[in-house]
Design an enzyme around this catalytic site. Structure first.
Site, PDB file in Angstrom:
ATOM      1  N   GLY A  40      87.197 -64.229 -37.179  1.00  0.00           N
ATOM      2  CA  GLY A  40      87.029 -65.639 -36.871  1.00  0.00           C
ATOM      3  C   GLY A  40      88.256 -66.228 -36.191  1.00  0.00           C
ATOM      4  O   GLY A  40      89.241 -65.532 -35.907  1.00  0.00           O
TER       5      GLY A  40
ATOM      6  N   ASP B 145      82.376 -56.625 -47.810  1.00  0.00           N
ATOM      7  CA  ASP B 145      81.368 -57.660 -48.019  1.00  0.00           C
ATOM      8  C   ASP B 145      81.831 -58.545 -49.176  1.00  0.00           C
ATOM      9  O   ASP B 145      81.784 -58.139 -50.342  1.00  0.00           O
ATOM     10  CB  ASP B 145      80.022 -57.007 -48.343  1.00  0.00           C
ATOM     11  CG  ASP B 145      78.923 -58.031 -48.595  1.00  0.00           C
ATOM     12  OD1 ASP B 145      79.205 -59.253 -48.510  1.00  0.00           O
ATOM     13  OD2 ASP B 145      77.784 -57.618 -48.886  1.00  0.00           O
TER      14      ASP B 145
ATOM     15  N   TYR C 131      80.993 -69.907 -44.358  1.00  0.00           N
ATOM     16  CA  TYR C 131      79.803 -70.313 -43.603  1.00  0.00           C
ATOM     17  C   TYR C 131      80.142 -71.677 -43.016  1.00  0.00           C
ATOM     18  O   TYR C 131      80.257 -72.664 -43.746  1.00  0.00           O
ATOM     19  CB  TYR C 131      78.593 -70.402 -44.530  1.00  0.00           C
ATOM     20  CG  TYR C 131      77.276 -70.645 -43.809  1.00  0.00           C
ATOM     21  CD1 TYR C 131      76.351 -69.625 -43.662  1.00  0.00           C
ATOM     22  CD2 TYR C 131      76.957 -71.900 -43.292  1.00  0.00           C
ATOM     23  CE1 TYR C 131      75.139 -69.838 -43.009  1.00  0.00           C
ATOM     24  CE2 TYR C 131      75.767 -72.125 -42.631  1.00  0.00           C
ATOM     25  CZ  TYR C 131      74.856 -71.092 -42.494  1.00  0.00           C
ATOM     26  OH  TYR C 131      73.666 -71.303 -41.834  1.00  0.00           O
ATOM     27  N   THR C 132      80.311 -71.741 -41.691  1.00  0.00           N
ATOM     28  CA  THR C 132      80.826 -72.967 -41.068  1.00  0.00           C
ATOM     29  C   THR C 132      79.822 -73.659 -40.142  1.00  0.00           C
ATOM     30  O   THR C 132      80.170 -74.648 -39.504  1.00  0.00           O
ATOM     31  CB  THR C 132      82.110 -72.672 -40.274  1.00  0.00           C
ATOM     32  OG1 THR C 132      81.827 -71.668 -39.293  1.00  0.00           O
ATOM     33  CG2 THR C 132      83.225 -72.198 -41.185  1.00  0.00           C
TER      34      THR C 132
ATOM     35  N   ASP D  67      87.894 -81.067 -44.501  1.00  0.00           N
ATOM     36  CA  ASP D  67      87.806 -82.517 -44.640  1.00  0.00           C
ATOM     37  C   ASP D  67      86.414 -82.964 -45.097  1.00  0.00           C
ATOM     38  O   ASP D  67      86.234 -84.091 -45.567  1.00  0.00           O
ATOM     39  CB  ASP D  67      88.150 -83.197 -43.314  1.00  0.00           C
ATOM     40  CG  ASP D  67      87.224 -82.768 -42.178  1.00  0.00           C
ATOM     41  OD1 ASP D  67      87.076 -81.546 -41.973  1.00  0.00           O
ATOM     42  OD2 ASP D  67      86.655 -83.638 -41.485  1.00  0.00           O
TER      43      ASP D  67
ATOM     44  N   TYR E  31      77.382 -78.170 -46.487  1.00  0.00           N
ATOM     45  CA  TYR E  31      78.649 -77.506 -46.171  1.00  0.00           C
ATOM     46  C   TYR E  31      79.782 -78.070 -47.031  1.00  0.00           C
ATOM     47  O   TYR E  31      80.527 -77.332 -47.679  1.00  0.00           O
ATOM     48  CB  TYR E  31      78.963 -77.670 -44.684  1.00  0.00           C
ATOM     49  CG  TYR E  31      80.336 -77.192 -44.282  1.00  0.00           C
ATOM     50  CD1 TYR E  31      80.666 -75.842 -44.335  1.00  0.00           C
ATOM     51  CD2 TYR E  31      81.306 -78.100 -43.846  1.00  0.00           C
ATOM     52  CE1 TYR E  31      81.926 -75.402 -43.965  1.00  0.00           C
ATOM     53  CE2 TYR E  31      82.567 -77.670 -43.476  1.00  0.00           C
ATOM     54  CZ  TYR E  31      82.868 -76.316 -43.535  1.00  0.00           C
ATOM     55  OH  TYR E  31      84.132 -75.896 -43.174  1.00  0.00           O
TER      56      TYR E  31
ATOM     57  N   TRP F 125      88.661 -80.142 -37.830  1.00  0.00           N
ATOM     58  CA  TRP F 125      88.516 -80.057 -36.372  1.00  0.00           C
ATOM     59  C   TRP F 125      89.240 -78.831 -35.799  1.00  0.00           C
ATOM     60  O   TRP F 125      90.017 -78.922 -34.848  1.00  0.00           O
ATOM     61  CB  TRP F 125      89.042 -81.324 -35.714  1.00  0.00           C
ATOM     62  CG  TRP F 125      88.299 -82.591 -36.017  1.00  0.00           C
ATOM     63  CD1 TRP F 125      87.572 -82.877 -37.129  1.00  0.00           C
ATOM     64  CD2 TRP F 125      88.234 -83.770 -35.204  1.00  0.00           C
ATOM     65  NE1 TRP F 125      87.059 -84.146 -37.069  1.00  0.00           N
ATOM     66  CE2 TRP F 125      87.446 -84.721 -35.895  1.00  0.00           C
ATOM     67  CE3 TRP F 125      88.770 -84.121 -33.963  1.00  0.00           C
ATOM     68  CZ2 TRP F 125      87.180 -85.995 -35.390  1.00  0.00           C
ATOM     69  CZ3 TRP F 125      88.520 -85.385 -33.461  1.00  0.00           C
ATOM     70  CH2 TRP F 125      87.729 -86.307 -34.157  1.00  0.00           C
TER      71      TRP F 125
END
Length: 282
Positions: free
Chosen positions: A10, A37, A62-63, A103, A126, A151
């Protein structure tokens, strides 16, 4: 130390790998789902024991904020349960863990920067799952740091900066939200702070980190285009109501960084300076 990095493919994981070369005193195990995993508790326990892991930096999550509204089970597994497995595995060895949070644990209704002990109130799947992940990590690993950020962008992966550059080159006009306020965070700056904490020593607790300054998504886009030399795309401001999304976004998500600056004696770059550095490397 033997350090496990999860989510190495990532944005943040890739930035961590660049900094590892500057900190060769440690041994790093860079993993993504192919190597480990993190939803498999037994696999984590074996890995941590066999490699004698002293610390974990969990960059995996998980984004996909909007998709999370329909995939709550998977989001819960990756953002809440997997961090618990990692924290338990390293915590029982007396090791440390750094958990990256967000945030989105706040609802964004404040008008002054959020400090670490402000009441949390997530209003998305999320945000809720990331908050549970924070709680689990602190409960299961005494030597844990939670770093909330916002961000995030990088030269790696898909992110807002790259998308705005691509669309700016493809389209004559873009509409971008102007009434959501926050601070962009260059993942390389976040990685540097993580490495500083690792080298100076983990001081448990919750911390906030983003670049310095405040902007809106609209103004962020205008600066991205200026720095990228894009002059043919008109950017117009949109209200949030004009661009509905499945997940609610915080209208105000500026984070107060006083605690992490004082704890580790760091200076944080202004967001526009870091953005210029990133665009130069894209």
């Amino acid at each position: 130390m033997n350090i496990l990095i999860t989510g190495c493919n990532g944005q943040l994981g890739n930035e961590m790998q660049l900094l590892e070369k500057e900190n060769p005193q440690h041994t790093y195990y860079n993993t993504d789902v192919a190597e480990l995993d993190i939803t498999d508790q037994q696999a984590i326990e074996r890995f941590v024991d066999e490699k004698a892991i002293d610390g974990i930096v969990n960059c995996a999550a998980y984004t996909a904020v909007d998709k999370a509204e329909e995939n709550e089970t998977l989001c819960q597994l990756l953002n809440a349960e997997a961090p618990a497995y990692l924290a338990h595995a390293v915590g029982r060895r007396g090791g440390w863990m750094i958990q990256i949070s967000t945030d989105y644990v706040f609802d964004g209704t404040k008008h002054t920067p959020y400090v670490e002990d402000d009441d949390t109130c997530p209003n998305s799947v999320y945000g809720r799952t990331k908050l549970v992940g924070e709680i689990n990590v602190q409960k299961l690993c005494e030597r844990s740091m939670i770093i909330r950020t916002a961000w995030l962008y990088s030269t790696f992966g898909n992110n807002f900066v790259k998308t705005m550059i691509r669309l700016g080159n493809e389209k004559p006009e873009l509409g971008v939200i102007f009434d959501q306020i926050g601070t962009p965070t260059y993942a390389r700056d976040l990685a540097r702070v993580i490495m500083t904490a690792v080298n100076q020593g983990i001081r448990p607790g919750i911390y906030h980190f983003s670049n310095e300054g405040v902007t809106s998504w609209y103004d962020f886009t205008k600066v991205i285009h200026r720095l990228a030399g894009i002059t043919t795309c008109r950017v117009r401001p949109l209200h949030t109501a004009e661009y509905p999304t499945p997940a609610a976004r915080p209208h105000y998500s500026v984070l107060d960084k006083t605690k992490i600056k004082q704890t580790y004696g760091i200076d944080i770059p202004y967001w526009e300076e870091s953005l210029a550095d990133c665009i130069e490397h894209i």
